[in-house]
Design a protein around this motif. Structure first.
Motif, PDB file in Angstrom:
ATOM      1  N   SER A  37       4.824   2.128   9.153  1.00 36.37           N
ATOM      2  CA  SER A  37       5.166   2.281   7.741  1.00 36.37           C
ATOM      3  C   SER A  37       6.642   2.016   7.519  1.00 36.37           C
ATOM      4  O   SER A  37       7.447   1.977   8.441  1.00 36.37           O
ATOM      5  CB  SER A  37       4.844   3.701   7.303  1.00 36.37           C
ATOM      6  OG  SER A  37       5.712   4.596   7.944  1.00 36.37           O
ATOM      7  N   HIS A  42      -0.239  12.073  -6.491  1.00 30.09           N
ATOM      8  CA  HIS A  42       0.903  12.434  -5.661  1.00 30.09           C
ATOM      9  C   HIS A  42       2.027  12.978  -6.534  1.00 30.09           C
ATOM     10  O   HIS A  42       2.659  13.976  -6.209  1.00 30.09           O
ATOM     11  CB  HIS A  42       1.424  11.192  -4.926  1.00 30.09           C
ATOM     12  CG  HIS A  42       0.620  10.790  -3.745  1.00 30.09           C
ATOM     13  ND1 HIS A  42       0.326  11.659  -2.729  1.00 30.09           N
ATOM     14  CD2 HIS A  42       0.061   9.620  -3.388  1.00 30.09           C
ATOM     15  CE1 HIS A  42      -0.371  11.032  -1.808  1.00 30.09           C
ATOM     16  NE2 HIS A  42      -0.558   9.796  -2.182  1.00 30.09           N
ATOM     17  N   TRP A  48       1.569   1.649  -9.382  1.00 29.56           N
ATOM     18  CA  TRP A  48       0.604   2.075  -8.388  1.00 29.56           C
ATOM     19  C   TRP A  48      -0.191   3.232  -8.990  1.00 29.56           C
ATOM     20  O   TRP A  48       0.272   4.378  -8.950  1.00 29.56           O
ATOM     21  CB  TRP A  48       1.303   2.592  -7.129  1.00 29.56           C
ATOM     22  CG  TRP A  48       1.792   1.558  -6.196  1.00 29.56           C
ATOM     23  CD1 TRP A  48       1.101   1.006  -5.164  1.00 29.56           C
ATOM     24  CD2 TRP A  48       3.090   0.980  -6.152  1.00 29.56           C
ATOM     25  NE1 TRP A  48       1.882   0.116  -4.498  1.00 29.56           N
ATOM     26  CE2 TRP A  48       3.103   0.069  -5.079  1.00 29.56           C
ATOM     27  CE3 TRP A  48       4.240   1.125  -6.921  1.00 29.56           C
ATOM     28  CZ2 TRP A  48       4.232  -0.672  -4.754  1.00 29.56           C
ATOM     29  CZ3 TRP A  48       5.339   0.396  -6.597  1.00 29.56           C
ATOM     30  CH2 TRP A  48       5.334  -0.506  -5.528  1.00 29.56           C
ATOM     31  N   GLY A  68      -2.372   4.781  -7.845  1.00 25.70           N
ATOM     32  CA  GLY A  68      -2.625   5.759  -6.793  1.00 25.70           C
ATOM     33  C   GLY A  68      -1.531   6.788  -6.650  1.00 25.70           C
ATOM     34  O   GLY A  68      -1.725   7.809  -6.000  1.00 25.70           O
ATOM     35  N   ALA A  69      -0.373   6.540  -7.272  1.00 24.55           N
ATOM     36  CA  ALA A  69       0.697   7.526  -7.183  1.00 24.55           C
ATOM     37  C   ALA A  69       0.471   8.689  -8.129  1.00 24.55           C
ATOM     38  O   ALA A  69       1.178   9.689  -8.065  1.00 24.55           O
ATOM     39  CB  ALA A  69       2.026   6.867  -7.492  1.00 24.55           C
ATOM     40  N   TYR A  90       2.831   0.860   3.328  1.00 20.48           N
ATOM     41  CA  TYR A  90       2.237   0.160   4.452  1.00 20.48           C
ATOM     42  C   TYR A  90       1.957  -1.287   4.076  1.00 20.48           C
ATOM     43  O   TYR A  90       1.721  -1.596   2.901  1.00 20.48           O
ATOM     44  CB  TYR A  90       0.929   0.823   4.885  1.00 20.48           C
ATOM     45  CG  TYR A  90       1.154   2.025   5.741  1.00 20.48           C
ATOM     46  CD1 TYR A  90       1.429   1.897   7.086  1.00 20.48           C
ATOM     47  CD2 TYR A  90       1.094   3.301   5.194  1.00 20.48           C
ATOM     48  CE1 TYR A  90       1.645   3.001   7.879  1.00 20.48           C
ATOM     49  CE2 TYR A  90       1.312   4.417   5.972  1.00 20.48           C
ATOM     50  CZ  TYR A  90       1.586   4.263   7.314  1.00 20.48           C
ATOM     51  OH  TYR A  90       1.804   5.333   8.089  1.00 20.48           O
ATOM     52  N   HIS A  91       1.926  -2.105   5.091  1.00 17.09           N
ATOM     53  CA  HIS A  91       1.506  -3.484   4.916  1.00 17.09           C
ATOM     54  C   HIS A  91       0.033  -3.546   5.258  1.00 17.09           C
ATOM     55  O   HIS A  91      -0.407  -2.941   6.232  1.00 17.09           O
ATOM     56  CB  HIS A  91       2.310  -4.403   5.847  1.00 17.09           C
ATOM     57  CG  HIS A  91       2.279  -5.827   5.407  1.00 17.09           C
ATOM     58  ND1 HIS A  91       1.126  -6.577   5.427  1.00 17.09           N
ATOM     59  CD2 HIS A  91       3.255  -6.638   4.909  1.00 17.09           C
ATOM     60  CE1 HIS A  91       1.405  -7.794   4.979  1.00 17.09           C
ATOM     61  NE2 HIS A  91       2.685  -7.851   4.649  1.00 17.09           N
ATOM     62  N   ARG A 142       6.113   6.393   1.133  1.00 13.20           N
ATOM     63  CA  ARG A 142       5.727   5.729   2.365  1.00 13.20           C
ATOM     64  C   ARG A 142       4.830   4.533   2.039  1.00 13.20           C
ATOM     65  O   ARG A 142       3.839   4.662   1.333  1.00 13.20           O
ATOM     66  CB  ARG A 142       4.982   6.708   3.270  1.00 13.20           C
ATOM     67  CG  ARG A 142       4.922   6.265   4.708  1.00 13.20           C
ATOM     68  CD  ARG A 142       4.561   7.421   5.582  1.00 13.20           C
ATOM     69  NE  ARG A 142       5.621   8.410   5.600  1.00 13.20           N
ATOM     70  CZ  ARG A 142       6.706   8.337   6.382  1.00 13.20           C
ATOM     71  NH1 ARG A 142       6.847   7.323   7.197  1.00 13.20           N
ATOM     72  NH2 ARG A 142       7.618   9.275   6.340  1.00 13.20           N
ATOM     73  N   TYR A 165       0.841  -1.193   0.000  1.00 11.29           N
ATOM     74  CA  TYR A 165       0.000   0.000   0.000  1.00 11.29           C
ATOM     75  C   TYR A 165       0.873   1.239   0.000  1.00 11.29           C
ATOM     76  O   TYR A 165       1.560   1.539   0.982  1.00 11.29           O
ATOM     77  CB  TYR A 165      -0.894  -0.043   1.234  1.00 11.29           C
ATOM     78  CG  TYR A 165      -1.929   1.037   1.290  1.00 11.29           C
ATOM     79  CD1 TYR A 165      -3.128   0.895   0.617  1.00 11.29           C
ATOM     80  CD2 TYR A 165      -1.693   2.186   2.019  1.00 11.29           C
ATOM     81  CE1 TYR A 165      -4.072   1.887   0.674  1.00 11.29           C
ATOM     82  CE2 TYR A 165      -2.645   3.175   2.073  1.00 11.29           C
ATOM     83  CZ  TYR A 165      -3.825   3.020   1.395  1.00 11.29           C
ATOM     84  OH  TYR A 165      -4.757   4.004   1.444  1.00 11.29           O
ATOM     85  N   LEU A 166       0.876   1.960  -1.119  1.00 12.41           N
ATOM     86  CA  LEU A 166       1.653   3.197  -1.224  1.00 12.41           C
ATOM     87  C   LEU A 166       0.803   4.319  -0.661  1.00 12.41           C
ATOM     88  O   LEU A 166      -0.194   4.711  -1.247  1.00 12.41           O
ATOM     89  CB  LEU A 166       2.011   3.479  -2.679  1.00 12.41           C
ATOM     90  CG  LEU A 166       2.641   4.839  -2.952  1.00 12.41           C
ATOM     91  CD1 LEU A 166       3.976   4.942  -2.257  1.00 12.41           C
ATOM     92  CD2 LEU A 166       2.808   5.052  -4.430  1.00 12.41           C
ATOM     93  N   SER A 167       1.207   4.819   0.481  1.00 12.73           N
ATOM     94  CA  SER A 167       0.329   5.762   1.164  1.00 12.73           C
ATOM     95  C   SER A 167       0.608   7.199   0.776  1.00 12.73           C
ATOM     96  O   SER A 167      -0.305   7.982   0.570  1.00 12.73           O
ATOM     97  CB  SER A 167       0.496   5.593   2.671  1.00 12.73           C
ATOM     98  OG  SER A 167      -0.038   6.671   3.345  1.00 12.73           O
ATOM     99  N   ASP A 168       1.869   7.547   0.664  1.00 15.14           N
ATOM    100  CA  ASP A 168       2.151   8.974   0.570  1.00 15.14           C
ATOM    101  C   ASP A 168       3.453   9.188  -0.178  1.00 15.14           C
ATOM    102  O   ASP A 168       4.387   8.394  -0.065  1.00 15.14           O
ATOM    103  CB  ASP A 168       2.266   9.551   1.996  1.00 15.14           C
ATOM    104  CG  ASP A 168       2.428  11.047   1.988  1.00 15.14           C
ATOM    105  OD1 ASP A 168       1.965  11.654   1.010  1.00 15.14           O
ATOM    106  OD2 ASP A 168       3.007  11.597   2.930  1.00 15.14           O
ATOM    107  N   ILE A 169       3.489  10.249  -0.944  1.00 10.51           N
ATOM    108  CA  ILE A 169       4.743  10.690  -1.557  1.00 10.51           C
ATOM    109  C   ILE A 169       4.921  12.148  -1.161  1.00 10.51           C
ATOM    110  O   ILE A 169       4.070  12.985  -1.483  1.00 10.51           O
ATOM    111  CB  ILE A 169       4.721  10.565  -3.088  1.00 10.51           C
ATOM    112  CG1 ILE A 169       4.490   9.105  -3.491  1.00 10.51           C
ATOM    113  CG2 ILE A 169       6.019  11.068  -3.670  1.00 10.51           C
ATOM    114  CD1 ILE A 169       4.365   8.927  -4.977  1.00 10.51           C
ATOM    115  N   ALA A 170       5.968  12.431  -0.431  1.00  8.50           N
ATOM    116  CA  ALA A 170       6.195  13.799   0.017  1.00  8.50           C
ATOM    117  C   ALA A 170       7.548  14.265  -0.487  1.00  8.50           C
ATOM    118  O   ALA A 170       8.496  13.484  -0.558  1.00  8.50           O
ATOM    119  CB  ALA A 170       6.164  13.881   1.537  1.00  8.50           C
TER     120      ALA A 170
END
Lengths: 443, 171, 386, 369
Positions: free
Chosen positions: B96, B123, B117, B119-120, B89-90, B87, B67-72
């Motif tokens: 994380s 981001h 992903w 979802g990226a 997650y499992h 970042r 699970y790709l949660s965040d790109i900062a």
């Protein structure tokens, strides 16, 4: 009206005017009254709707302008009149102007055949019902014209939806009326009302039933199913929730009305609410006896009528008042049901609306026509039509048998169609998924 | 719940992806005016920019952090670099794991994760819009918040914080 | 994935049920219930039927005490002093930076005083977060409950100190419990800052003129009272005096005692009456006070080189004399004064006179200061005589 | 062969059901969507940069403005991040108050979100009005505790701004009496209504694997069948003390999202009941007395996240040892949940777009930041 004027001028005053003059006076009077009544109906209905739906939502609704907010629609009307009339640059200006007029005019025509009370019908046409529905479909032209002329994508989508919906739902509406027409054997609206005398059993079916004006068609299985189908179709015709797809505000802004402002917009509203009133009225007339109700028949029997020219004018007034009261009470009740439905439900999608109309409502009304045929055969036919075996039965017996058979038929049809329809829905969902998979290129 | 620490991940990645993990140099983000708090050494795994995709896929397929949660993106102006933090997650829970990538401020370029992903997508567009990090292989790398004609990258530390040059430019 | 203390529920979609309109009827039933219920009001939180509209301009919700709208400054009703000390904590805490403060300066010394000269809040940009009220160590800035702020004036929402000031009594009506929590500390801190505020600095703007005038008036009175000889007092039996008169008398006596000791404040005219009980007496006393002040000023001017007093005391005396004279001249007709304030002023005058007397014998500390004081006193006296 | 032309429609930015200023460039073939591109940024205010010029506490009221429906949950995420960065302990009572407020937020958000979703389907605001009624009650409670209805700004580093007022608990208990009736009523309006079923069943399906790869969070992820709830997966605050279930959907369509939200309201109510039971025994005050207004964390970075009603809200903070954050990044759930919108809508009708968008439950304040 003709009789009353004739009585006043020729009998009371003894002027001896010719009948064409009396007709002219009567029609002018009636037309004036109707053109005054129609907009006021609209004003009152908007207020009524807003208050009722507010109460369903635990709110209060407009209560600031006038006593209990009664003048709110007037204030809205004044606002509507004083607003700027905006015509988009790219619009076809003449069609843009004519559109709303074409939408409003038919709704006014439809008042012509609407009986308000005993003997209070502007024009007792022998094809009244046909006229009513024929005229009502003219407004689709206006909708299409205004949606096209606006030169706006939302307006065009809305207009196309409106026309598709109106055309589709004319069919179940007319089919459900057809069942009633089969039963009564008449297209005259006045005739239809007269046949609904009786007490839960129409006196036309079983002679000798006491007349309390309660022999409504809705008490028969045929009439009940026709009523349900017709009311649903009426919701679609009148663009009410859950069928207010042409002007779905959450999808296509305001549909064909998007580019209208000021009084042109007001005309659409006028047309819509007057049409709603008329549809409620016709529902009340055809299935709930119109002005029929306890007491009206007796009062009207004493009044001046073509068959009873020596009656008392006072009874005309009394019967008229009671009849109009019954009629309006029923009409407003149906409008309340429309508001109630609007308060409870979401909106269908255009393809689901079509599905529902064509795959459920039309088969259902067709079955209902068969039921009506059985009903007519069992209650009215005899040896002459080849149904000698029912000849010997008592009228009540015949009525009872017809009732049971049509009831069973209609219930079976309803359940069968509901099952088939929901299976069809699942099938559609599967097909939708296939389309989705084809269109989506998800990793 | 999986409890893989950054340290364990670093050793595993050193073993399985040789050359992908870099030694994290301390960052001089503390301006002299703020006293002597000292440099900041990140505990997370620092990845070679060109090997980012390998590292991310390793994290997803081998370690199970799907699970790709965040790109900062962080702009370290004094160190003259941009740091991108991914970042993961499992889905069985737990804390994380972060992959960090350091890029030069002049020519920040990274392989895009969007093909793997989806979802990226936003981001990365956001990082491009606000920091100017270019993601190669992104299907639709356009500005996401600012309008397309906007010049400059507003979240960078050297972007003028006052005044509006666009109003001036129109005059 | 396993879950502690709970389960994973897969939502039941109720497939396979014949859907033939039961759901629609259920929906109608719910709405019908609400329609029926709407003829009465929704009274408390446990009901879900009934109208819950609050017809706003006619009926209003009771706002909770913690409600915050816009920040206001509060001041003490009794003394008129603002609680704000211009410590800038609120301006620092304010996220949108809409608070602008200027600290007051003592006009004479030029030193900063714990009070604000101007206090501006831009209401239009304020986000009502309440951090200023939380940051304020003196409880001087509080969140108001007034929310009808709409205006058509563009600058109308730039609130200055005069617009922001609210009395404590107002704040206790909107948030009594919150005020009770902080009352003690706030008032203690206020007393501390009042001590460091000279003149009318730190008094709410609309009150400062009034309070200043009243103060001057009372000081003039007090100045008039001192010379009253102690033996003239028993003209009226003490028992018949009202408490206020008694207090005034007491103050006058005290002032007289002090004044007698101080050579600078010596005035020849004896006050025949006891205390300014009625308008006429007050007027008379004021005129007398003016005279006395003039004389006193002259005397001090004359005596200054001879007996150089402490600079501060001299200055104080001079200013006071000048004020008293001015007040007496301007407001002599202004009749009966507030008894309490009179008492306060009298006591203060007496104290000042006493202090002056005590310091007078103290040897000249600085020649220059003494000279300056003398010149200042002389100027004041001159101005007065003009 | 008859050739039809595709039509491009702009839904938004000024449109009744885009939940703010949000624009979708929709390409339709008849009424079927062939392509959809979301366009936003109309509400962009560079929240992250505003935060860089503020002190840590000054950012707290700004987090209210992210998702203005759930300001309490936003506060929670930010407070957690800063507390993690500085190392502030939170007293037990404050933790209970925090969880209480956040769970109330969840109920109010879902009540509102369901109402808006049904409104998008074309209902005439009845469900919305019912949802809003309950929401107003909760907002009344928020107002009495924090001072504001929407922009609560209630959380502080090391606790909450104020303790509960005395009339809070009786009113909360009243509210909990009404809550089951309200949820049941909502369910009766939504669950079996044939029209609603037609509009929501098999619409906007997001399969499990796709949902994970799209990084969607919150009720949307759970409706797709992934039992991932941060309150369970990485318990923060004191969520490990409460019993509650995680509802998941079977298909991942709009209907599942409705069902999951209804069930989450029930679970939130369960948590609140446990809080009411345990709160009197909780130790400590409402704020850690050591936590001051101005915090000065050591240099470093931290990521903290909470399960807001909309999904995972994370704050990535980088500190340079000064009073102000060096970098402040918001991982906004609404923003990321929008990513699959285009793929979810493809193949459906125009009318479904708004329904799918409504089922995502976005707030533009958080999307555009």
């Amino acid at each position: 009206m003709y009789d009353v004027i004739n009585h006043l001028i020729n009998t009371v005053f003894g002027l001896g005017w010719p009948s064409w003059a009396i007709s002219l006076i009567a029609y002018l009077l009636v037309a004036t009254i109707l053109f005054l009544v129609a907009p006021f109906q609209m004003l009152f209905l908007t207020y009524f709707e807003r208050r009722a739906i507010a109460q369903m939502q635990d709110r209060i609704g407009p209560n600031r302008v006038g006593p209990q907010g009664l003048f709110q629609p007037v204030a809205d009307g004044v606002k509507m009149f004083t607003k700027e009339d905006i015509v988009p640059d790219a619009a076809d200006k003449w069609v843009h102007l004519i559109g709303p007029c074409v939408v409003v005019a038919p709704t006014m025509f439809m008042f012509a055949v609407l009986p308000w009370g005993p003997g209070m019908v502007p024009l007792d046409m022998n094809i009244g019902l046909l006229f009513f529905f024929a005229i009502s479909s003219v407004s689709a032209v206006g909708l299409m014209a205004s949606g096209w002329a606006s030169n706006n994508k939302f307006a065009l989508l809305g207009a196309m939806r409106a026309v598709a919906q109106m055309v589709s739902y004319e069919i179940p509406a007319v089919l459900s009326l057809l069942a009633i027409v089969l039963v009564t054997g008449s297209l005259s609206i006045v005739d239809l009302i007269h046949q609904q005398a009786g007490l839960f059993i129409s006196s036309a079916d079983v002679p000798g039933i006491p007349d309390l004006g309660l022999g409504w068609f809705v008490f028969t299985p045929v009439g009940f199913l026709a009523f349900i189908a017709f009311f649903i179709a009426a919701l679609a015709e009148g663009e009410r929730t859950p069928f207010d797809i042409p002007e779905a505000d959450s999808e296509i802004v305001a549909g064909y009305m998007t580019e209208y402002s000021g009084m042109k917009f007001g005309l659409f509203y006028l047309a819509q609410y007057v049409l709603n009133f008329l549809l409620c009225a016709i529902t009340a007339i055809i299935f709930f006896g119109g002005w029929q109700g306890p007491g009206v028949g007796w009062l009207y029997a004493q009044a001046i009528t073509p068959t009873n020219p020596d009656g008392n004018g006072l009874f005309n007034v009394l019967a008229g008042m009671l009849g109009v009261f019954y009629f309006l009470a029923k009409t407003y009740f149906f409008f309340f049901v429309m508001v109630w439905v609007r308060g409870a439900y979401a909106r269908l999608r255009i393809d689901q609306l079509m599905d529902f109309g064509w795959k459920f409502l039309i088969p259902l009304t067709l079955v209902n026509v068969i039921s009506a045929a059985i009903w007519v055969g069992l209650t009215k036919w005899g040896a002459a039509e080849g149904l000698a075996f029912v000849e010997g039965w008592a009228p009540l017996m015949r009525w009872g048998v017809a009732f049971v058979i049509t009831l069973l038929l209609n219930i079976a049809a309803y359940i069968f169609l509901a099952r088939v329809y929901s299976q069809a829905q699942d099938e559609r969902a599967r097909l939708d998924n296939e389309v989705l998979e084809r269109l989506t290129n998800v990793a | 719940m999986p409890q893989l620490s950054a340290e364990e991940l670093r050793t595993r990645m050193r073993r399985d992806l040789p050359g992908a993990v870099l030694e994290a140099a301390p960052l001089q983000i503390v301006p002299p005016a703020h006293g002597s708090k000292g440099p900041f050494v990140t505990p997370d795994v620092l990845v070679e920019p060109t090997r980012l995709l390998d590292a991310a896929l390793y994290l997803r397929d081998q370690v199970g952090y799907t699970y790709l949660s965040d790109i900062a993106v962080v702009d370290y102006l004094t160190d003259n670099l941009l740091e991108v933090v991914y970042r993961f997650y499992h889905l069985d829970g737990g804390p994380s794991l972060a992959l960090k990538v350091r890029l030069s401020r002049e020519n920040p370029e990274l392989p895009s994760l969007t093909p793997h992903w989806p979802g990226a997508n936003f981001h990365e567009r956001e990082a491009y819009d606000l920091y100017g990090v270019v993601f190669t292989g992104h299907p639709f790398l356009r500005r996401i918040y600012m309008w397309d004609e906007f010049e400059g990258f507003p979240m960078r530390k050297d972007f003028p914080k006052q005044g509006d040059k666009y109003i001036g430019a129109e005059e | 994935m396993d879950i502690q203390r709970g389960n994973i529920i897969v939502m039941d979609r109720r497939r396979g049920k014949l859907r033939a309109g039961q759901g629609l009827l259920q929906g109608l039933k719910v709405v019908w219930d609400h329609w029926i219920g709407s003829f009465r009001k929704n009274e408390n939180f446990s009901q879900i039927h009934g109208t819950f509209t609050i017809e706003y301009p006619d009926e209003r919700m009771k706002l909770p005490q913690a409600y915050r709208n816009m920040p206001v400054l509060i001041y003490d009703d009794e003394t008129g002093h603002e609680l704000c000390t211009a410590c800038y904590q609120c301006a620092r805490a304010c996220p949108p930076e809409v608070i602008h403060i200027t600290q007051a300066k003592d006009p004479n010394t030029g030193k900063m005083v714990p009070a604000s000269l101007e206090f501006i809040i831009e209401y239009d940009a304020c986000m009502s977060c309440g951090l200023c009220a939380e940051a304020c160590p003196f409880d001087a800035i509080k969140m108001d409950h007034f929310f009808e702020l709409a205006t058509d004036d563009r600058m109308g929402l730039l609130q200055r100190k005069a617009d922001l000031n609210r009395p404590i009594s107002y704040y206790t009506t909107i948030a009594p419990d919150l005020w009770d929590e902080v009352k003690e500390g706030a008032m203690k801190k206020l007393q501390g800052s009042i001590k460091r505020r000279p003149g009318v600095i730190g008094i709410a703007g609309h009150l400062s003129d009034k309070i200043a005038a009243r103060r001057r008036e009372l000081e003039a009175e007090a100045a008039a009272a001192p010379p009253a000889p102690a033996d003239a007092a028993p003209a009226a039996p003490a028992g018949k005096l009202s408490p206020e008169e008694k207090a005034a008398k007491l103050a006058a006596m005290r002032a007289a005692k002090a004044g007698g000791a101080a050579p600078a404040a010596e005035a020849p005219a004896p006050a025949p009456e006891l205390s300014p009980a009625d308008a006429k007496a007050a007027k008379l006393a004021a005129i007398k006070a003016a005279n006395a002040a003039k004389k006193a000023a002259e005397a001090s001017a004359a005596e200054a080189p001879a007996a150089p007093v402490d600079e501060k005391a001299a200055k104080l005396a001079a200013i006071r004399a000048a004020n008293a004279a001015k007040a007496a001249a301007a407001e002599a007709p202004a009749a009966p004064v507030d008894e309490k304030a009179a008492k306060l002023a009298a006591i203060r005058a007496a104290n000042a006179a006493k202090a002056a007397a005590a310091e007078a014998p103290a040897a000249p500390v600085d020649e220059k200061a003494a000279k300056l004081a003398a010149i200042r006193a002389a100027n004041a006296a001159k101005k007065k005589s003009e | 062969m008859l050739k039809t032309e595709e039509l491009q429609i702009n839904i938004g930015p000024q449109h009744p059901s885009t939940h703010g200023v949000f624009r979708m460039i929709v390409t339709v073939d008849g009424e079927t969507i062939t392509d959809l591109k979301p366009v936003f940024g109309y509400l962009h205010r560079n929240h992250e940069q505003i935060a860089e010029v503020n002190t840590y506490l000054q950012n707290m009221p700004y987090t209210d403005r992210l998702d203005y429906f759930n300001s309490m949950a936003n506060n929670h995420a930010y407070a957690l991040a800063v507390e993690k960065l500085v190392g502030i302990e939170v007293p037990e009572r404050a933790e209970y108050l925090r969880v209480l407020m956040v769970e109330l937020t969840r109920i109010l958000n879902h009540a509102g979100a369901l109402g808006f979703l049904i409104n998008d389907m074309g209902a005439w605001q009845t469900q919305l009005a019912f949802g809003m009624r309950e929401r107003e009650k909760i907002l009344d409670l928020f107002e009495s505790a924090s001072g504001a209805r929407l922009m609560c700004n209630y959380f502080r580093f090391g606790g909450v701004a104020r303790d509960l007022p005395p009339d809070f608990m009786p009113r909360l208990k009243d509210l909990l009496i009404a809550m089951p009736a309200f949820v049941d009523e909502m369910e009766r309006l939504l669950r079996e209504n044939e029209i609603l079923l037609q509009r929501s069943e098999n619409i906007g399906i997001l399969p499990k694997e796709v949902a994970i790869s799209y990084s969607v969070t919150g009720p949307m992820l759970r409706a797709s069948g992934v039992p991932y709830d941060i309150r369970k997966a990485e318990p923060y605050s004191i969520y490990d003390r409460f019993d509650f279930d995680v509802p998941i959907g079977a298909v991942g369509d709009v209907y599942d999202r409705i069902l999951v939200r209804i069930e989450e309201m029930r679970q939130s109510k369960r948590i609140i009941e446990q809080i009411i039971q345990q709160l009197p025994d909780a130790q400590g005050g409402h704020i850690n007395p050591k936590a001051r207004q101005n915090v000065r964390p050591p240099a470093g970075d931290v990521y903290a996240r909470v399960e807001t009603p909309k999904g995972e809200l994370g704050f990535y903070l980088v500190s340079d040892g000064s009073l102000k954050p060096y970098r402040y990044k918001v991982r906004a759930p609404s923003f990321i949940n929008l990513t699959p919108l285009g793929d979810m809508c493809r193949g459906y009708k125009v009318a479904d777009v708004v329904v799918i968008l409504g089922s995502i439950d976005i707030v533009m304040g958080e999307v555009d930041r």
